[in-house]
Motif scaffolding. Structure first.
Motif, short mmCIF file in Angstrom:
data_model
loop_
_atom_site.label_atom_id
_atom_site.label_comp_id
_atom_site.label_asym_id
_atom_site.label_seq_id
_atom_site.Cartn_x
_atom_site.Cartn_y
_atom_site.Cartn_z
N ILE A 55 -13.34 -11.47 -1.56
CA ILE A 55 -12.96 -10.88 -3.04
C ILE A 55 -11.33 -10.86 -2.79
N LEU A 56 -11.36 -10.06 -4.21
CA LEU A 56 -9.85 -9.67 -3.94
C LEU A 56 -9.94 -8.39 -5.50
N LEU A 57 -8.91 -7.09 -4.54
CA LEU A 57 -8.92 -5.76 -4.75
C LEU A 57 -7.41 -6.03 -5.28
N VAL A 58 -7.29 -5.77 -6.72
CA VAL A 58 -6.20 -5.80 -7.07
C VAL A 58 -5.48 -3.94 -7.22
N GLY A 59 -4.56 -3.48 -7.24
CA GLY A 59 -3.98 -1.70 -6.89
C GLY A 59 -3.60 -2.43 -8.80
N SER A 60 -3.14 -0.37 -8.38
CA SER A 60 -3.29 -0.20 -10.30
C SER A 60 -1.13 0.03 -10.05
N SER A 61 -0.72 0.70 -10.64
CA SER A 61 0.93 1.55 -10.55
C SER A 61 0.95 1.82 -9.37
N GLN A 62 -0.11 2.70 -8.77
CA GLN A 62 0.21 4.29 -8.52
C GLN A 62 -0.20 4.06 -6.50
N THR A 63 -0.92 2.51 -6.50
CA THR A 63 -1.08 1.59 -5.16
C THR A 63 -0.65 1.74 -4.18
N GLN A 64 -0.19 2.20 -2.92
CA GLN A 64 0.64 2.15 -1.99
C GLN A 64 0.53 1.32 -1.26
N VAL A 65 1.21 0.67 -0.05
CA VAL A 65 0.61 0.29 0.86
C VAL A 65 2.11 0.70 2.25
N VAL A 66 0.83 0.73 2.80
CA VAL A 66 1.99 2.03 3.82
C VAL A 66 1.71 1.30 5.40
N ARG A 67 3.08 1.06 6.15
CA ARG A 67 2.39 0.63 7.50
C ARG A 67 3.07 1.58 8.82
N ARG A 68 1.46 1.58 9.26
CA ARG A 68 1.42 2.95 10.02
C ARG A 68 2.02 2.75 11.11
N GLY A 69 2.20 3.81 12.19
CA GLY A 69 2.92 3.60 13.40
C GLY A 69 2.06 2.04 14.61
N SER A 70 1.07 1.93 14.58
CA SER A 70 0.37 1.07 14.98
C SER A 70 1.07 -0.58 14.33
N GLY A 71 1.80 -0.14 13.38
CA GLY A 71 2.26 -2.13 12.99
C GLY A 71 0.98 -2.55 11.39
N GLU A 72 -0.14 -1.64 11.86
CA GLU A 72 -0.70 -2.34 10.74
C GLU A 72 -0.31 -1.65 9.06
N GLU A 73 -0.55 -1.91 8.47
CA GLU A 73 -0.41 -1.63 6.72
C GLU A 73 -2.09 -1.25 6.26
N VAL A 74 -1.57 -0.39 5.46
CA VAL A 74 -2.86 0.13 4.87
C VAL A 74 -3.09 0.31 3.49
N VAL A 75 -3.71 0.38 2.31
CA VAL A 75 -3.72 1.10 1.19
C VAL A 75 -4.15 1.33 0.44
N TRP A 76 -4.03 2.82 -0.20
CA TRP A 76 -4.55 3.67 -1.00
C TRP A 76 -3.81 3.74 -1.83
N THR A 77 -4.96 4.50 -2.79
CA THR A 77 -4.84 4.59 -4.50
C THR A 77 -4.95 6.33 -4.29
N PRO A 78 -3.79 6.61 -4.63
CA PRO A 78 -3.81 8.37 -4.27
C PRO A 78 -4.99 8.53 -5.84
N ARG A 79 -6.00 9.67 -5.40
CA ARG A 79 -6.82 10.34 -6.08
C ARG A 79 -6.21 10.75 -7.70
N ARG A 80 -4.93 11.96 -7.42
CA ARG A 80 -4.12 12.69 -8.82
C ARG A 80 -3.21 11.30 -9.52
N TYR A 81 -3.67 11.22 -10.53
CA TYR A 81 -2.60 10.49 -11.24
C TYR A 81 -1.58 11.57 -12.04
N PRO A 82 -0.63 10.88 -12.17
CA PRO A 82 0.76 11.69 -13.05
C PRO A 82 0.39 11.42 -14.60
#
Length: 498
Positions: free
Chosen positions: A466-493
């Protein structure tokens, strides 16, 4: 030297069911301790009465409260904690004086018994031995004369003091159950059994092996007559005859994206209660085999035929579970069953749909929270709708800046849709837009990767992806452990903000 502490299990009530070791320990003890309510009568002492001698030192441990209210500043819990602390101190004084102490316990000392509170406070300081006893669970099954659990059946033991919804969920999801501590909880337990669809199986056992023993169908028991020393039993169903029904029912269930960890309690219960399982063979293989249950597997491309077959079985009085993967209402069997059930010949067949964990939610949880804001779910399969419709919906969702969950992106016979979808989305999304590529989530071949939209490779996509395609607001963050996490903010500009 300090004395020795014994926790002595006396069994369910009949003195003849005490073990030889229990009798030996009582004979060797200097001090016999037992719990009782404020009226002073102790069931434990009455069971062991003929083994208690005049030269035994007796220590009645009298509860300050049982079911009544208390003015203790810590409430009921505070009063009981203080009692256990005081009682264990009294026993410790005997042990320090070198006396052997036997604490009597109905049933088994470490099974819902009061002895365990002494044990936790004293066993780390004194030589201690626990003498197991026959539990009320075993006694109840023996008195009913029916197997309690057989083969691979799962036995669940529940206190009736649990909240009703929790009881209902656990009763629905297990094979065999015993509910303890009835008394004032009986009415609630009965409602939970009814809500889980298990009331017809339930048996009632009161004071097993004691005088005044009573056995009954639980549904026929009056709540006012139920004492604390009673249990509800759902016995083994291995050889149970399914009840005669004029009409059956169809329950459409989802098994989630993979194995049993993804099943809801309600779905577990429906699968366990079914006379027949109908479904795509791959999904049926996720469901444990149960004696007496019929399984009807078929190819993945005969959904309408499966639905009609399930409804025909139900018309003959069978209770049928139609098994889907994921959630049955998301690109799965619920639609096919309801469409068939809308025909006149099936209008009297009850149909229920039970939710399951769908692939988008499972993949999103593995990656982080890419579905944290508005999103659209689209299937890329053109087997049931033309590609032009798919492309139009992709453009609309992409131009609305929705996160996209793309089901059925590719297979051995469909290899071009992923590339077409990627190119179409790049007309509306930046090349660096994150895409979660999740395959076989929850299964042995699980793999979850985060790639740029521009780098999405159709070759790594199949029917288990399955593919999850982010929006213009979706973020990718590399955490301290080195893993990448994806999240889309609940607040839209807001419009016009940078």
């Amino acid at each position: 030297m300090s004395g020795k502490l014994y926790g002595v299990g006396l069994g369910p009530g009949d003195p003849s069911l005490m073990t030889v070791r229990a009798v030996e320990v009582i004979a060797e003890a200097d001090v016999i301790a037992y719990h009782s309510a404020r009226h002073g009568r102790s069931i434990a002492r009455s069971i062991a009465a003929k083994h208690i001698r005049a030269d035994h030192v007796e220590e009645p441990l009298v509860y300050p409260v049982t079911t009544e209210t208390t003015d203790h500043p810590g409430g009921y819990r505070g009063a009981i904690d203080d009692f256990y602390a005081e009682a264990s101190a009294r026993l410790a004084a005997h042990l320090d004086a070198g006396r052997t102490v036997a604490v009597l316990a109905e049933g088994d000392p470490l099974f819902y018994g009061s002895y365990m509170h002494m044990h936790k406070r004293l066993a780390d300081r004194y030589d201690t031995e626990v003498i197991p006893g026959v539990t009320s669970v075993s006694a109840a099954a023996a008195r009913l004369g029916t197997p309690l659990a057989e083969g691979e059946e799962v036995l669940t033991i529940l206190p009736g003091t649990l909240p009703e919804e929790e009881l209902t969920a656990r009763l629905a999801s297990t094979d065999v159950a015993v509910v303890m501590k009835l008394g004032r909880t009986f009415t609630k337990v009965r409602r939970a059994l009814e809500g889980s669809g298990r009331l017809g199986e339930a048996r009632y056992v009161e004071r097993a092996t004691m005088s005044g023993e009573r056995l009954a169908e639980l549904a026929a028991v009056e709540p006012e007559s139920v004492p604390y020393f009673s249990v509800a039993v759902l016995p083994s169903q291995v050889d149970a005859e399914p009840p005669a029904r004029e009409h059956g029912e169809v329950v459409v269930v989802g098994t989630g994206p993979a194995g049993p960890l993804w099943l809801t309690p309600e779905t577990r219960g429906a699968l366990a209660a079914a006379d027949d399982l109908v479904g795509y063979t791959t999904y049926l293989d996720r469901v444990p085999v149960r004696p007496g249950q019929r399984r009807h597997g078929s190819d993945n491309r005969v959904e309408a035929e499966r639905a009609e077959f399930a409804l025909q079985l139900a018309k003959r009085g069978r209770r049928v579970a139609v098994v889907s993967g994921g959630d049955p209402g998301v690109f799965a069997m619920a639609t096919a069953v309801l469409e068939a059930a809308s025909q006149k010949q099936y209008e009297d067949v009850p149909v229920r749909v039970l939710p399951g964990v769908t692939a988008a939610n499972a993949a999103a949880a593995r990656a982080g929270a890419p579905l944290g804001h508005d999103y659209a779910t689209i299937s890329l399969s053109d087997r049931l709708k033309p590609w032009e419709v798919i492309a139009e919906r992709l453009r609309a969702a992409a131009s609305a800046d929705l996160v996209l969950a793309l089901y059925n992106p590719g297979s051995r016979s469909r290899t071009w849709q992923v590339g077409k979808a990627r190119d179409l989305l790049l007309e509306h999304r930046a090349p660096e837009t994150p895409v979660v590529v999740a395959r076989d989530v929850g299964g042995p071949g699980e793999g979850v990767r985060i790639v740029r939209l521009a780098d999405l490779d159709p070759a790594e996509v199949d029917m288990r992806t399955i593919l999850l395609v982010g929006s213009s607001q979706t973020q990718v963050v590399r955490r301290g452990s080195g893993e990448e996490v994806v999240w889309t903010p609940r607040r839209y500009p807001e419009q016009g903000s940078s």
